[in-house]
Scaffold this active site. Structure first.
Site, PDB file in Angstrom:
ATOM      1  N   LEU A 500       0.959  -1.249   0.073  1.00 45.82           N
ATOM      2  CA  LEU A 500       0.356   0.216   0.211  1.00 45.82           C
ATOM      3  C   LEU A 500       0.904   1.049   0.388  1.00 45.82           C
ATOM      4  O   LEU A 500      -0.142   2.121  -0.049  1.00 45.82           O
ATOM      5  CB  LEU A 500      -1.438   0.240   0.477  1.00 45.82           C
ATOM      6  CG  LEU A 500      -1.650  -1.185   1.347  1.00 45.82           C
ATOM      7  CD1 LEU A 500      -2.820  -1.088   2.954  1.00 45.82           C
ATOM      8  CD2 LEU A 500      -2.729  -1.419   0.372  1.00 45.82           C
ATOM      9  N   ALA A 675      -1.944   6.050  -1.953  1.00 46.49           N
ATOM     10  CA  ALA A 675      -2.646   6.307  -3.023  1.00 46.49           C
ATOM     11  C   ALA A 675      -2.777   5.207  -3.788  1.00 46.49           C
ATOM     12  O   ALA A 675      -2.635   5.463  -4.992  1.00 46.49           O
ATOM     13  CB  ALA A 675      -2.737   7.438  -3.159  1.00 46.49           C
ATOM     14  N   HIS A 676      -1.689   3.855  -3.382  1.00 48.92           N
ATOM     15  CA  HIS A 676      -1.113   3.017  -4.488  1.00 48.92           C
ATOM     16  C   HIS A 676      -1.160   1.812  -3.847  1.00 48.92           C
ATOM     17  O   HIS A 676      -0.772   1.569  -2.625  1.00 48.92           O
ATOM     18  CB  HIS A 676       0.964   4.247  -4.779  1.00 48.92           C
ATOM     19  CG  HIS A 676       1.095   4.548  -5.501  1.00 48.92           C
ATOM     20  ND1 HIS A 676       2.233   5.585  -4.069  1.00 48.92           N
ATOM     21  CD2 HIS A 676       0.725   5.920  -5.571  1.00 48.92           C
ATOM     22  CE1 HIS A 676       2.302   6.959  -4.950  1.00 48.92           C
ATOM     23  NE2 HIS A 676       1.454   6.764  -5.752  1.00 48.92           N
ATOM     24  N   GLN A 677      -1.767   0.826  -4.561  1.00 51.83           N
ATOM     25  CA  GLN A 677      -1.824  -0.448  -4.377  1.00 51.83           C
ATOM     26  C   GLN A 677      -1.219  -0.944  -5.165  1.00 51.83           C
ATOM     27  O   GLN A 677      -1.664  -1.073  -6.055  1.00 51.83           O
ATOM     28  CB  GLN A 677      -3.793  -0.875  -3.934  1.00 51.83           C
ATOM     29  CG  GLN A 677      -4.160   0.000  -2.285  1.00 51.83           C
ATOM     30  CD  GLN A 677      -4.947   1.920  -3.439  1.00 51.83           C
ATOM     31  OE1 GLN A 677      -5.305   1.872  -5.090  1.00 51.83           O
ATOM     32  NE2 GLN A 677      -4.344   2.822  -2.543  1.00 51.83           N
TER      33      GLN A 677
END
Length: 742
Positions: A500, A675-677
């Site tokens: 994440l 905001a990054h998965q």
């Protein structure tokens, strides 16, 4: 051209009361109103206002006298709780509000604070003074014995603050904005609302279809073979490739496969917007463009997750940062993880191709105040600061790209790859949610034959079945795994190994009267500079420091609440408060096997890296000349910087820790963001190591591919847009070669 139906207009009306669907009783709403009043109370000013003009004094006076208990805030808060809350948490919050509406329930939850020497001796929560209610909520916020109450407090605080600072009237205005120095930037758009949009040639917006007949006609008009399947009550569509999702992965795949001469259909559950549709309004924009309206968290409430849910996916709403995959990450993936794709010319060429197509520029003509702070602070304390390339022009000065780029300058997949795709005959179905891939045995094993999807429009009762030679899952790392599991896939890696890039924020206040830095925190390019944190003994960076683009409501969600007056004073400084964050390449991981249910566990190294990054972030803010700095820890941790000595700074930094979320047992806690998965269907050398092979193809079902951030073998430690698009380019090129050989 199909008529438009959706636009990102005002999310609510402060004057006209709408019909609410939250289902809470009047007594529960009364209790909620009392909670909202304690969180955001009316603060008598007694004429003590810092303003040089009469109008400014009136604005501030109105702001401090306003309260979240005033209609329609309580009902709007209730709507948000019920619509966006985790179901189990909603049940608990509803129960708490019900108990607070009774005297015995208030005694149970609030203890002696509900007692009085005067009749009726025992009071309901709403009958207590605001100061008593505030003290009770303060106790809940730091309580450790009744942890559910701390979680209840967090949910009430999150939804109340978000509503108060995002709700707008018919003119798109919020009463608090001028007092906190915020305004939605006015952007002139010369586009004619009647002219054709870039994707009109290939888009079918299902919500605009009157019935099944018009939907079939629209699909046939786009060049598709369409038939009725009366047996299964479906509309059947024939194509070469079906792609579920239109973001960084799906958008690139659509372009590459359509360019190869294949008939491509893209299924997208979100809706299509262009520059002239965007308003910059935080509330309605988040509601339409993000998964769960941006109010989306892990099951324990520890991490707020931001994931795009519109045509273009995350590329339509990200902060433009365009960073190539670090060399040490590619070396790890190609050698340690044994995925050849990442070790050679193929991937490097793909990055170059992506770089050119999305118009990446490496210069920035003018930086906003937050990036000026990052640069100035780094230079002051002797740290290296680097520029960040963006998929926009060098003069792109826009702080609201997180709500869609109103200038049409940012080059997301909706204005690049998807345009290429429809130019080559691809069709995009919006408002259409995939239910499952059709996976069947074909004698030699299992093969994917297409996808079944549900159309959002209430006018269409039939499902859509898209039959294809190859099927591509590109829903993102949070939604691809549940879709694959619902399709019958059993590989243990599907839905696990979720990374994440957890983030913690820090802030610095720069009063205009004391700083030479010009501008407002919400103005200018969101990310144009970066600092990489190097920890002694580690060969490569695992933490980066960048700047954040948080609107007033989102900022208020992360803002620690220690009292009503403190909150209003903090928010009054919003426009001159620089927000920086530390982001880590996480070793810990999570799981998402059912839609909307995400769990995550930190590794001990993650805590170390977050603390190192957070402390360095504070040093940078102090070095840049902040009058005051702090974290978003629940106790309101902060430091007055005027005239401070270095030893005092170091003592303060020792107290800065990456404390757990609201459901943890610690005294204080932080709210993390992501905001990054990535990596929840990671590539692997074999089916024990990955959900898909080195070509992105499922180990279990031939013809079923994954082409989004979920295939990345690990977290990468930087903004992933370039990495995801480059990986998608390689995978889709291989799919095209495979199909052309059949």
């Amino acid at each position: 051209m199909e008529g438009r139906k959706r636009s990102l207009v005002s999310g609510g009306k402060l004057v006209v009361k709408p019909k609410y669907k939250h289902g809470l009783s009047s007594s529960q709403i009364h209790s909620l109103s009392a909670v909202c009043e304690a969180l955001i109370p009316c603060i008598p000013t007694n004429g003590n206002l810092n303003s040089n003009d009469t109008n400014g004094k009136l604005l501030h006076h109105s702001y401090y006298l306003s309260s979240a208990s005033h209609p329609p805030f309580p009902d709007e808060t209730a709507e948000l709780i019920v619509k966006r809350g985790i179901p189990k948490a909603v049940v608990v919050v509803s129960l708490v509000l019900k108990l607070l509406s009774t005297r015995l329930g208030t005694l149970l939850l609030c203890g002696g604070a509900s007692l009085d020497w005067k009749w009726p001796f025992l009071h309901k929560f709403s009958e207590l003074s605001v100061s008593k209610r505030e003290a009770i909520l303060q106790k809940w916020s730091r309580g450790t014995l009744l942890l559910p109450l701390r979680t209840v407090f967090f949910m009430l605080k999150l939804t109340c603050f978000y509503t108060f600072f995002s709700l707008t009237d018919e003119k798109g205005q919020n009463p608090a904005w001028e007092s906190i120095g915020y305004h939605v930037e006015q952007v002139e758009n010369s586009a004619d609302s009647g002219e054709e949009r870039p994707l009109d040639k290939g888009i079918v917006e299902t919500e605009n279809q009157a019935d099944e007949t018009t939907l079939k006609q629209s699909l046939i008009h786009k060049g598709l073979q369409v038939t009725d399947n009366t047996k299964d009550n479906t509309i059947n569509i024939q194509c070469d490739v079906v792609i579920v999702g239109s973001g960084c992965g799906g958008g690139v795949a659509a372009a590459v496969l359509a360019e190869a001469g294949l008939k491509v259909v893209v299924v997208e559950k979100g809706h299509y917007f262009t520059a002239q549709d965007y308003t910059g309004l935080e509330g309605p924009s988040m509601n339409e463009l993000y998964a769960s309206g941006g109010i989306f968290s892990t099951q324990d409430g520890k991490i707020i997750l931001l994931a795009g849910s519109t045509v273009g996916g995350g590329s339509a709403v990200n902060w433009s940062a365009s960073i190539r995959t670090p060399d040490h990450v590619l070396e790890e993936w190609s050698k340690e993880k044994k995925i050849p794709m990442f070790g050679g010319e193929e991937y490097q060429s793909a990055m170059d191709r992506v770089w050119r197509r999305i118009g990446v520029t490496e210069m920035c003509e003018q930086e906003g105040i937050q990036n000026q702070v990052l640069r100035k602070g780094c230079e002051k304390v002797g740290l290296k600061v680097e520029g960040v390339a963006r998929n926009s022009t060098e003069g792109h000065y826009c702080g609201s790209c997180g709500y869609g780029c109103r200038r049409g300058d940012k080059k997301g997949t909706d204005s690049t790859w998807l345009v290429d795709a429809v130019d080559k005959g691809a069709v995009i179905l919006t408002g259409c949610k995939a239910d499952k891939f059709v996976v069947e045995s074909d004698g030699s094993g299992k093969r994917c034959k297409g996808v079944i999807a549900t159309v959002e429009s209430s006018n269409i009762s039939k499902k859509v079945q898209i039959e294809a030679k190859a099927s591509v899952a590109a829903c993102g790392a949070l939604y691809t795994p549940p879709l694959l599991i619902s399709s019958g896939l059993k590989n243990k890696n599907v839905g696990r190994n979720l990374h994440l890039h957890p983030v913690l924020f820090a802030w610095g206040y720069f009063p205009e009267s004391e700083s030479q830095l010009q501008g407002k925190s919400f103005e200018g390019g969101i990310i144009t500079s970066i600092n990489k944190v190097m920890i002694q003994g580690e060969a490569n960076f695992s933490t980066i420091i960048e700047t954040a683009g948080l609107g007033p409501a989102s900022y208020a969600v992360f803002l620690p609440w220690v009292g009503g007056q403190d909150m209003k004073e903090r928010m009054a400084k919003y426009s001159r408060t620089a927000m920086l964050f530390a982001l880590i390449r996480d070793e810990g991981s999570g799981e998402v096997r059912e839609e909307g249910k995400i769990t995550y566990k930190f590794h001990e190294l993650d805590q170390k890296h977050l603390e190192a990054g957070l402390r360095q972030t504070l040093r940078i803010l102090i070095g840049a000349g902040a009058a005051e700095v702090g974290t978003f820890q629940s106790d309101g941790q902060r430091l007055e910087c005027r005239g401070i000595k270095e030893e005092d700074v170091e003592e303060f930094l020792k107290t800065v820790v990456a404390a757990g979320g609201p459901a943890s047992g610690g005294k204080y806690w932080n709210l993390y963001a992501s905001a990054h998965q990535m990596s929840s269907c990671r590539m692997g050398v074999d089916e024990r190591e990955g959900a898909v092979d080195g070509n992105g193809e499922s180990w279990e079902a031939k013809g079923l591919y994954v082409c989004d951030g979920s295939v990345l073998p690990t977290a990468i430690g930087v903004n992933p847009m370039i990495t995801i698009e480059s990986t998608a380019y390689c995978i889709s090129t291989r799919i095209a070669h495979s199909l052309n050989q059949i």
